[in-house]
Design a protein around this motif. Structure first.
Motif, PDB file in Angstrom:
ATOM      1  N   PHE A   7     -10.072   9.956   6.563  1.00 34.93           N
ATOM      2  CA  PHE A   7      -8.778   8.983   6.224  1.00 34.93           C
ATOM      3  C   PHE A   7      -7.604   9.681   6.602  1.00 34.93           C
ATOM      4  N   ALA A   8      -6.409   9.418   6.786  1.00 35.42           N
ATOM      5  CA  ALA A   8      -5.032   9.988   6.753  1.00 35.42           C
ATOM      6  C   ALA A   8      -4.321   9.286   6.032  1.00 35.42           C
ATOM      7  N   THR A   9      -3.365   9.665   5.113  1.00 35.22           N
ATOM      8  CA  THR A   9      -2.380   8.639   4.074  1.00 35.22           C
ATOM      9  C   THR A   9      -1.249   8.952   3.945  1.00 35.22           C
ATOM     10  N   THR A  10      -0.312   8.241   3.764  1.00 29.24           N
ATOM     11  CA  THR A  10       1.147   8.709   3.510  1.00 29.24           C
ATOM     12  C   THR A  10       1.539   8.275   1.845  1.00 29.24           C
ATOM     13  N   THR A  11       0.887   7.089   1.322  1.00 29.37           N
ATOM     14  CA  THR A  11       1.277   6.786   0.010  1.00 29.37           C
ATOM     15  C   THR A  11      -0.001   6.421  -0.576  1.00 29.37           C
ATOM     16  N   GLY A  12      -1.475   6.837  -0.329  1.00 32.77           N
ATOM     17  CA  GLY A  12      -2.448   6.855  -0.884  1.00 32.77           C
ATOM     18  C   GLY A  12      -3.271   5.577  -0.637  1.00 32.77           C
ATOM     19  N   LYS A  13      -2.765   4.578  -0.117  1.00 32.12           N
ATOM     20  CA  LYS A  13      -3.591   3.258  -0.022  1.00 32.12           C
ATOM     21  C   LYS A  13      -4.852   3.420   0.740  1.00 32.12           C
ATOM     22  N   THR A  14      -4.618   4.194   2.071  1.00 29.78           N
ATOM     23  CA  THR A  14      -5.925   4.537   2.739  1.00 29.78           C
ATOM     24  C   THR A  14      -6.869   5.404   2.240  1.00 29.78           C
ATOM     25  N   GLU A  15      -6.412   6.309   1.249  1.00 30.28           N
ATOM     26  CA  GLU A  15      -7.264   7.398   0.888  1.00 30.28           C
ATOM     27  C   GLU A  15      -8.429   6.508  -0.327  1.00 30.28           C
ATOM     28  N   THR A  55      -0.946   2.093   9.574  1.00 29.05           N
ATOM     29  CA  THR A  55       0.085   1.886  10.645  1.00 29.05           C
ATOM     30  C   THR A  55       1.293   2.325  10.146  1.00 29.05           C
ATOM     31  N   TRP A  56       2.194   3.203  10.395  1.00 27.68           N
ATOM     32  CA  TRP A  56       3.381   3.425  10.124  1.00 27.68           C
ATOM     33  C   TRP A  56       4.503   3.485  10.943  1.00 27.68           C
ATOM     34  N   ASN A  57       4.108   3.839  12.327  1.00 29.26           N
ATOM     35  CA  ASN A  57       4.940   3.835  13.433  1.00 29.26           C
ATOM     36  C   ASN A  57       5.091   2.771  13.764  1.00 29.26           C
ATOM     37  N   THR A  58       6.068   1.784  13.379  1.00 34.78           N
ATOM     38  CA  THR A  58       6.218   0.213  13.632  1.00 34.78           C
ATOM     39  C   THR A  58       6.452   0.129  15.135  1.00 34.78           C
ATOM     40  N   GLY A  59       5.895  -0.561  16.022  1.00 34.59           N
ATOM     41  CA  GLY A  59       6.228  -0.797  17.378  1.00 34.59           C
ATOM     42  C   GLY A  59       5.954   0.254  18.460  1.00 34.59           C
ATOM     43  N   GLY A  90      -8.509  -0.027   9.431  1.00 33.72           N
ATOM     44  CA  GLY A  90      -7.083  -0.145   9.767  1.00 33.72           C
ATOM     45  C   GLY A  90      -6.387  -0.645   8.361  1.00 33.72           C
ATOM     46  N   LEU A  91      -5.504   0.107   7.991  1.00 34.07           N
ATOM     47  CA  LEU A  91      -4.512  -0.447   6.770  1.00 34.07           C
ATOM     48  C   LEU A  91      -3.174  -0.904   7.277  1.00 34.07           C
ATOM     49  N   GLY A  92      -2.601  -2.024   7.073  1.00 39.64           N
ATOM     50  CA  GLY A  92      -1.274  -2.446   7.399  1.00 39.64           C
ATOM     51  C   GLY A  92      -0.629  -3.596   6.577  1.00 39.64           C
ATOM     52  N   ASP A  93       0.377  -4.133   6.751  1.00 38.49           N
ATOM     53  CA  ASP A  93       1.069  -5.305   6.047  1.00 38.49           C
ATOM     54  C   ASP A  93       1.208  -6.490   6.964  1.00 38.49           C
ATOM     55  N   SER A  96       4.974  -8.236   6.168  1.00 37.74           N
ATOM     56  CA  SER A  96       6.270  -7.712   6.515  1.00 37.74           C
ATOM     57  C   SER A  96       6.052  -7.075   7.912  1.00 37.74           C
ATOM     58  N   TYR A  97       4.968  -6.937   8.529  1.00 38.61           N
ATOM     59  CA  TYR A  97       4.680  -6.227   9.957  1.00 38.61           C
ATOM     60  C   TYR A  97       3.969  -6.987  10.726  1.00 38.61           C
ATOM     61  N   SER A  98       4.127  -8.548  10.568  1.00 36.96           N
ATOM     62  CA  SER A  98       3.309  -9.409  11.424  1.00 36.96           C
ATOM     63  C   SER A  98       3.093  -9.220  12.733  1.00 36.96           C
ATOM     64  N   ASP A  99       4.146  -8.673  13.498  1.00 36.46           N
ATOM     65  CA  ASP A  99       4.063  -8.399  14.864  1.00 36.46           C
ATOM     66  C   ASP A  99       3.390  -7.152  15.209  1.00 36.46           C
ATOM     67  N   TYR A 100       2.998  -6.333  14.394  1.00 39.43           N
ATOM     68  CA  TYR A 100       2.558  -5.068  14.653  1.00 39.43           C
ATOM     69  C   TYR A 100       1.213  -4.707  13.750  1.00 39.43           C
ATOM     70  N   PHE A 101       0.518  -5.855  13.337  1.00 39.80           N
ATOM     71  CA  PHE A 101      -0.450  -5.684  12.109  1.00 39.80           C
ATOM     72  C   PHE A 101      -1.663  -4.610  12.476  1.00 39.80           C
ATOM     73  N   CYS A 102      -1.625  -3.515  11.647  1.00 40.37           N
ATOM     74  CA  CYS A 102      -2.693  -2.650  12.098  1.00 40.37           C
ATOM     75  C   CYS A 102      -2.707  -1.961  13.591  1.00 40.37           C
ATOM     76  N   ASP A 103      -1.635  -1.873  14.064  1.00 39.76           N
ATOM     77  CA  ASP A 103      -1.663  -1.558  15.414  1.00 39.76           C
ATOM     78  C   ASP A 103      -2.305   0.064  15.663  1.00 39.76           C
TER      79      ASP A 103
HETATM   80  C1  FMN Z   1       8.410   1.940   6.898  1.00 43.46           C
HETATM   81  C2  FMN Z   1       6.811   1.193   7.205  1.00 43.46           C
HETATM   82  C3  FMN Z   1       6.668   0.900   8.208  1.00 43.46           C
HETATM   83  C4  FMN Z   1       5.480   0.282   8.252  1.00 43.46           C
HETATM   84  N1  FMN Z   1       4.888  -0.314   9.539  1.00 43.46           N
HETATM   85  C5  FMN Z   1       3.799  -0.862   9.809  1.00 43.46           C
HETATM   86  C6  FMN Z   1       3.431  -1.566  10.961  1.00 43.46           C
HETATM   87  O1  FMN Z   1       3.929  -1.308  11.971  1.00 43.46           O
HETATM   88  N2  FMN Z   1       2.097  -2.474  10.667  1.00 43.46           N
HETATM   89  C7  FMN Z   1       1.733  -2.590   9.838  1.00 43.46           C
HETATM   90  O2  FMN Z   1       0.647  -3.401   9.787  1.00 43.46           O
HETATM   91  N3  FMN Z   1       1.749  -1.959   8.482  1.00 43.46           N
HETATM   92  C8  FMN Z   1       2.925  -1.244   8.280  1.00 43.46           C
HETATM   93  N4  FMN Z   1       3.457  -0.713   7.396  1.00 43.46           N
HETATM   94  C9  FMN Z   1       2.537  -0.916   6.220  1.00 43.46           C
HETATM   95  C10 FMN Z   1       1.554   0.429   5.826  1.00 43.46           C
HETATM   96  O3  FMN Z   1       0.792   0.332   6.758  1.00 43.46           O
HETATM   97  C11 FMN Z   1       0.618  -0.246   4.540  1.00 43.46           C
HETATM   98  O4  FMN Z   1       1.745   0.014   3.677  1.00 43.46           O
HETATM   99  C12 FMN Z   1      -0.500   0.773   4.386  1.00 43.46           C
HETATM  100  O5  FMN Z   1      -1.533   0.188   3.397  1.00 43.46           O
HETATM  101  C13 FMN Z   1       0.038   2.181   4.031  1.00 43.46           C
HETATM  102  O6  FMN Z   1      -1.448   2.981   3.753  1.00 43.46           O
HETATM  103  P1  FMN Z   1      -0.998   4.571   3.377  1.00 43.46           P
HETATM  104  O7  FMN Z   1      -0.458   4.214   1.812  1.00 43.46           O
HETATM  105  O8  FMN Z   1      -2.511   5.046   3.306  1.00 43.46           O
HETATM  106  O9  FMN Z   1      -0.114   5.378   3.909  1.00 43.46           O
HETATM  107  C14 FMN Z   1       4.728  -0.136   7.281  1.00 43.46           C
HETATM  108  C15 FMN Z   1       5.092   0.278   6.021  1.00 43.46           C
HETATM  109  C16 FMN Z   1       6.419   1.074   5.613  1.00 43.46           C
HETATM  110  C17 FMN Z   1       6.941   1.298   4.511  1.00 43.46           C
END
Ligand code: FMN
Length: 174
Positions: A7-15, A55-59, A90-93, A96-103
């Motif tokens: 895993f890799a994570t920024t806020t802990g959800k993927t861990e 996924t954090w690097n939206t788009g 894959g983890l995503g949202d 909030s990120y419906s056009d890029y879900f789990c890219d």
């Molecule tokens: C600034 C930001 C950008 C994000 N971009 C996307 C995205 O492009 N696609 C997506 O599905 N989720 C996106 N997310 C949601 C994260 O992927 C989601 O919160 C994930 O569970 C974080 O995992 P982590 O806690 O392991 O880092 C984004 C969240 C933030 C705050």
């Protein structure tokens, strides 16, 4: 040989998801932080792989995760992983990120195919609420998509069903 859950994570959800997955699989799973790898070649060490990627690097087209996975993704195609099973989570949202879900899933998926691995664990997008995802390939998510932001109540069941699927699809994995 234990399956390696990376895993890799920024806020802990993927861990957290990687740990829950390991608990479901049992003693035949080891959890590793990709940030602790010294070299991409360590992914060639024994064991099938379950790769958990947010996924954090939206788009973005490349470096889509925005985590430690990004520093390995270009080197993965040069690995020799023929005969190894690899599955992606894959983890995503999806709200909030419906056009890029789990890219980010698809970027890893394609890299591991190029390394000769056998990719398992594709999931139907039915039952998810999103507009677009680069990780839908030929009508299927290329791994297990999870949404701990908008649909956390669905995660446990999705994990249980997916572990059952992997046991059937890749019986030697764990
Ligand atoms: C600034 C930001 C950008 C994000 N971009 C996307 C995205 O492009 N696609 C997506 O599905 N989720 C996106 N997310 C949601 C994260 O992927 C989601 O919160 C994930 O569970 C974080 O995992 P982590 O806690 O392991 O880092 C984004 C969240 C933030 C705050």
């Amino acid at each position: 040989m234990p399956v390696r859950i990376l895993f890799a994570t920024t806020t802990g959800k993927t861990e957290d998801v990687a740990t829950r997955l390991a608990e479901l699989i049992g003693s035949t799973a080891n959890v590793e932080d990709v940030g602790d790898l010294d070299a991409t070649e360590q992914l060639e060490e024994p064991g099938d792989l379950i790769c958990c990627v947010p996924t954090w690097n939206t788009g973005a087209d490349s470096m889509r995760s925005g985590t430690a996975w990004d520093s390995h993704v270009e080197a993965i195609p040069d690995l020799q992983l023929t005969g190894r099973s690899v599955a992606i989570v894959g983890l995503g949202d999806s709200s909030s990120y419906s056009d890029y879900f789990c890219d980010a899933m698809e970027e890893l998926y394609t890299a591991f195919i190029q390394a000769g691995a056998s990719l398992v664990g594709k999931v139907s997008p039915d039952g998810y609420n999103f507009s677009e995802s680069k990780s839908v390939v030929d009508g299927m998510f290329c791994g297990l998509a999870l949404d701990e932001d908008s649909e956390p109540d669905l995660t446990d069941d999705r994990l249980v069903q997916w572990v059952k699927q992997l046991r059937k699809e890749a019986p030697g994995m764990f």
